[in-house]
Design a protein around this motif. Structure first.
Motif, PDB file in Angstrom:
ATOM      1  N   ALA A 139      21.743  63.717  51.480  1.00  0.00           N
ATOM      2  CA  ALA A 139      20.729  63.000  50.697  1.00  0.00           C
ATOM      3  C   ALA A 139      21.323  61.822  49.930  1.00  0.00           C
ATOM      4  CB  ALA A 139      20.056  63.960  49.719  1.00  0.00           C
ATOM      5  N   ILE A 140      22.640  61.821  49.727  1.00  0.00           N
ATOM      6  CA  ILE A 140      23.280  60.785  48.914  1.00  0.00           C
ATOM      7  C   ILE A 140      23.078  59.377  49.467  1.00  0.00           C
ATOM      8  CG2 ILE A 140      25.526  59.913  48.137  1.00  0.00           C
ATOM      9  CD1 ILE A 140      26.320  62.842  47.640  1.00  0.00           C
ATOM     10  N   PRO A 141      23.228  59.149  50.786  1.00  0.00           N
ATOM     11  CA  PRO A 141      22.954  57.800  51.303  1.00  0.00           C
ATOM     12  C   PRO A 141      21.532  57.324  51.025  1.00  0.00           C
ATOM     13  CG  PRO A 141      24.147  59.096  52.928  1.00  0.00           C
ATOM     14  CD  PRO A 141      23.754  60.035  51.838  1.00  0.00           C
ATOM     15  N   PHE A 142      20.570  58.250  51.024  1.00  0.00           N
ATOM     16  CA  PHE A 142      19.185  57.883  50.711  1.00  0.00           C
ATOM     17  C   PHE A 142      19.073  57.451  49.246  1.00  0.00           C
ATOM     18  CE2 PHE A 142      18.794  60.570  54.433  1.00  0.00           C
ATOM     19  CZ  PHE A 142      17.808  59.937  55.172  1.00  0.00           C
ATOM     20  N   ALA A 143      19.869  58.081  48.381  1.00  0.00           N
ATOM     21  CA  ALA A 143      19.879  57.694  46.971  1.00  0.00           C
ATOM     22  C   ALA A 143      20.410  56.275  46.814  1.00  0.00           C
ATOM     23  CB  ALA A 143      20.737  58.672  46.159  1.00  0.00           C
ATOM     24  N   ILE A 144      21.457  55.958  47.554  1.00  0.00           N
ATOM     25  CA  ILE A 144      22.062  54.625  47.467  1.00  0.00           C
ATOM     26  C   ILE A 144      21.131  53.561  48.043  1.00  0.00           C
ATOM     27  CG2 ILE A 144      23.998  53.196  48.228  1.00  0.00           C
ATOM     28  CD1 ILE A 144      25.708  55.768  48.217  1.00  0.00           C
ATOM     29  N   LEU A 145      20.492  53.868  49.187  1.00  0.00           N
ATOM     30  CA  LEU A 145      19.546  52.927  49.791  1.00  0.00           C
ATOM     31  C   LEU A 145      18.338  52.695  48.882  1.00  0.00           C
ATOM     32  CD1 LEU A 145      19.561  54.135  53.511  1.00  0.00           C
ATOM     33  CD2 LEU A 145      20.477  51.975  52.634  1.00  0.00           C
ATOM     34  N   GLY A 146      17.850  53.770  48.273  1.00  0.00           N
ATOM     35  CA  GLY A 146      16.725  53.644  47.360  1.00  0.00           C
ATOM     36  C   GLY A 146      17.077  52.799  46.157  1.00  0.00           C
ATOM     37  N   THR A 147      18.282  53.010  45.633  1.00  0.00           N
ATOM     38  CA  THR A 147      18.740  52.243  44.480  1.00  0.00           C
ATOM     39  C   THR A 147      18.833  50.761  44.810  1.00  0.00           C
ATOM     40  OG1 THR A 147      20.018  54.117  43.627  1.00  0.00           O
ATOM     41  CG2 THR A 147      20.650  51.932  42.861  1.00  0.00           C
ATOM     42  N   ARG A 148      19.339  50.460  45.983  1.00  0.00           N
ATOM     43  CA  ARG A 148      19.461  49.053  46.401  1.00  0.00           C
ATOM     44  C   ARG A 148      18.079  48.402  46.536  1.00  0.00           C
ATOM     45  NH1 ARG A 148      23.794  46.360  48.064  1.00  0.00           N
ATOM     46  NH2 ARG A 148      23.505  44.411  49.224  1.00  0.00           N
ATOM     47  N   SER A 149      17.122  49.143  47.060  1.00  0.00           N
ATOM     48  CA  SER A 149      15.759  48.626  47.193  1.00  0.00           C
ATOM     49  C   SER A 149      15.149  48.373  45.821  1.00  0.00           C
ATOM     50  CB  SER A 149      14.879  49.622  47.962  1.00  0.00           C
ATOM     51  OG  SER A 149      15.386  49.842  49.257  1.00  0.00           O
ATOM     52  N   GLY A 150      15.347  49.313  44.897  1.00  0.00           N
ATOM     53  CA  GLY A 150      14.819  49.151  43.544  1.00  0.00           C
ATOM     54  C   GLY A 150      15.457  47.984  42.822  1.00  0.00           C
ATOM     55  N   ASN A 151      16.747  47.774  43.068  1.00  0.00           N
ATOM     56  CA  ASN A 151      17.468  46.670  42.429  1.00  0.00           C
ATOM     57  C   ASN A 151      16.894  45.318  42.860  1.00  0.00           C
ATOM     58  OD1 ASN A 151      20.248  44.796  42.422  1.00  0.00           O
ATOM     59  ND2 ASN A 151      20.089  46.235  40.722  1.00  0.00           N
ATOM     60  N   ALA A 152      16.437  45.246  44.111  1.00  0.00           N
ATOM     61  CA  ALA A 152      15.836  44.005  44.606  1.00  0.00           C
ATOM     62  C   ALA A 152      14.497  43.741  43.921  1.00  0.00           C
ATOM     63  CB  ALA A 152      15.639  44.097  46.119  1.00  0.00           C
ATOM     64  N   ILE A 153      13.738  44.809  43.671  1.00  0.00           N
ATOM     65  CA  ILE A 153      12.448  44.659  42.978  1.00  0.00           C
ATOM     66  C   ILE A 153      12.669  44.259  41.524  1.00  0.00           C
ATOM     67  CG2 ILE A 153      10.366  45.882  42.233  1.00  0.00           C
ATOM     68  CD1 ILE A 153      10.705  47.679  44.711  1.00  0.00           C
ATOM     69  N   LEU A 154      13.693  44.834  40.896  1.00  0.00           N
ATOM     70  CA  LEU A 154      13.996  44.540  39.496  1.00  0.00           C
ATOM     71  C   LEU A 154      14.186  43.051  39.260  1.00  0.00           C
ATOM     72  CD1 LEU A 154      14.797  45.477  36.606  1.00  0.00           C
ATOM     73  CD2 LEU A 154      17.152  45.709  37.459  1.00  0.00           C
ATOM     74  N   ARG A 155      14.807  42.377  40.195  1.00  0.00           N
ATOM     75  CA  ARG A 155      15.073  40.945  40.037  1.00  0.00           C
ATOM     76  C   ARG A 155      13.788  40.121  39.985  1.00  0.00           C
ATOM     77  NH1 ARG A 155      19.486  42.166  43.625  1.00  0.00           N
ATOM     78  NH2 ARG A 155      18.298  41.454  45.441  1.00  0.00           N
ATOM     79  N   ARG A 156      12.685  40.688  40.485  1.00  0.00           N
ATOM     80  CA  ARG A 156      11.415  39.963  40.507  1.00  0.00           C
ATOM     81  C   ARG A 156      10.538  40.265  39.286  1.00  0.00           C
ATOM     82  NH1 ARG A 156      12.446  41.494  45.855  1.00  0.00           N
ATOM     83  NH2 ARG A 156      12.477  39.780  47.352  1.00  0.00           N
ATOM     84  N   LEU A 157      10.916  41.274  38.495  1.00  0.00           N
ATOM     85  CA  LEU A 157      10.142  41.634  37.317  1.00  0.00           C
ATOM     86  C   LEU A 157      10.485  40.744  36.132  1.00  0.00           C
ATOM     87  CD1 LEU A 157      10.117  45.533  36.996  1.00  0.00           C
ATOM     88  CD2 LEU A 157       8.170  44.058  37.439  1.00  0.00           C
TER      89      LEU A 157
END
Length: 245
Positions: free
Chosen positions: A198-216
């Motif tokens: 499950a750890i790679p899914f955590a890292i991929l999810g975090t990277r996706s969220g980080n991209a959204i954060l830049r737009r907020l």
């Protein structure tokens, strides 16, 4: 761990890591709820700690240039003191207590600024944050809303807040894992294998969220953080009341 539960775990880890990647918390609250459905409280907290350690570690790495290490050091010191205190009283959690504690946390993000002016950039405030949040991380498994109380009033922008909180959480989850290390022995090798997958899914999810954060914007970041955490907290609190009645 069945294939259905494993698939659910991977999906929940990805989504909750993305959510935390945007708001710096909230995702961990949902992930812990999922784990509490399948595991005893102590074991769920350990598994949650391992996954969140990796998710927060990747989030801290992706935003490492924004981390305030001075704040991290003071909060980590407070967390170590809290762990020592709980070890001395031999604290053991249960699902009802965990639910009630998490359910009450969101109240903190609605406290008017005029009442308290906690500021994580002040050393004594950061140390206090570590004691309170560190204690809750061990007692309830999470402490994001409590930490946010000390960050939401600072002059830091959303990227600094998320990055510094991620570094703090890496240390907090590490302390939590050590505190409940005996519970890790309850899981079989197959179950731990699913957790590691499950750890790679955590890292991929975090990277996706980080991209959204830049737009907020900073305003939207703070607004949505409060409402999302409050909604999750209400659910937890009602669940806790149901369990004790």
């Amino acid at each position: 761990m069945s294939g259905t539960i494993a698939f659910g775990l991977f999906a929940v880890v990805f989504v909750t890591s993305a959510l935390s990647g945007v708001f710096g918390m909230a995702g961990g609250l949902i992930l812990l709820w999922f784990l509490l459905l399948a595991l005893p409280a102590t074991t769920a907290i350990v598994v949650h700690g391992v996954i969140q350690l990796c998710a927060n570690g990747s989030r801290a790495w992706f935003s490492r240039h924004y981390i305030d290490w001075r704040i991290v050091a003071f909060i980590a010191s407070g967390g170590a003191l809290a762990a020592l205190g709980l070890a001395l009283i031999d604290y053991t959690p249960n699902t009802a207590v965990v639910s009630l504690l998490i359910g009450l946390m969101p109240v903190l993000v609605w406290i008017p600024k005029a009442w308290f002016r906690f500021d994580a950039s002040r050393p004594h405030h950061a140390l206090s944050c570590g004691v309170v949040a560190g204690g809750l991380t061990i007692a309830a498994g999470v402490s994001g809303p409590t930490i946010d109380l000390f960050f939401i009033r600072t002059q830091m922008d959303r990227r600094q807040v998320v990055a510094t909180k991620a570094a703090v959480q890496v240390i907090s989850h590490s302390i939590k894992i050590v505190f409940y290390l005996h519970a890790a022995l309850v899981l079989s090798k197959g179950q731990w294998g699913m957790v590691l997958l499950a750890i790679p899914f955590a890292i991929l999810g975090t990277r996706s969220g980080n991209a959204i954060l830049r737009r907020l914007t900073d305003a939207n970041f703070r607004y949505w953080t409060r409402w999302i955490v409050t909604a999750i907290g209400v659910f937890y609190f009602l669940q806790g009341l149901w369990m004790v009645t």
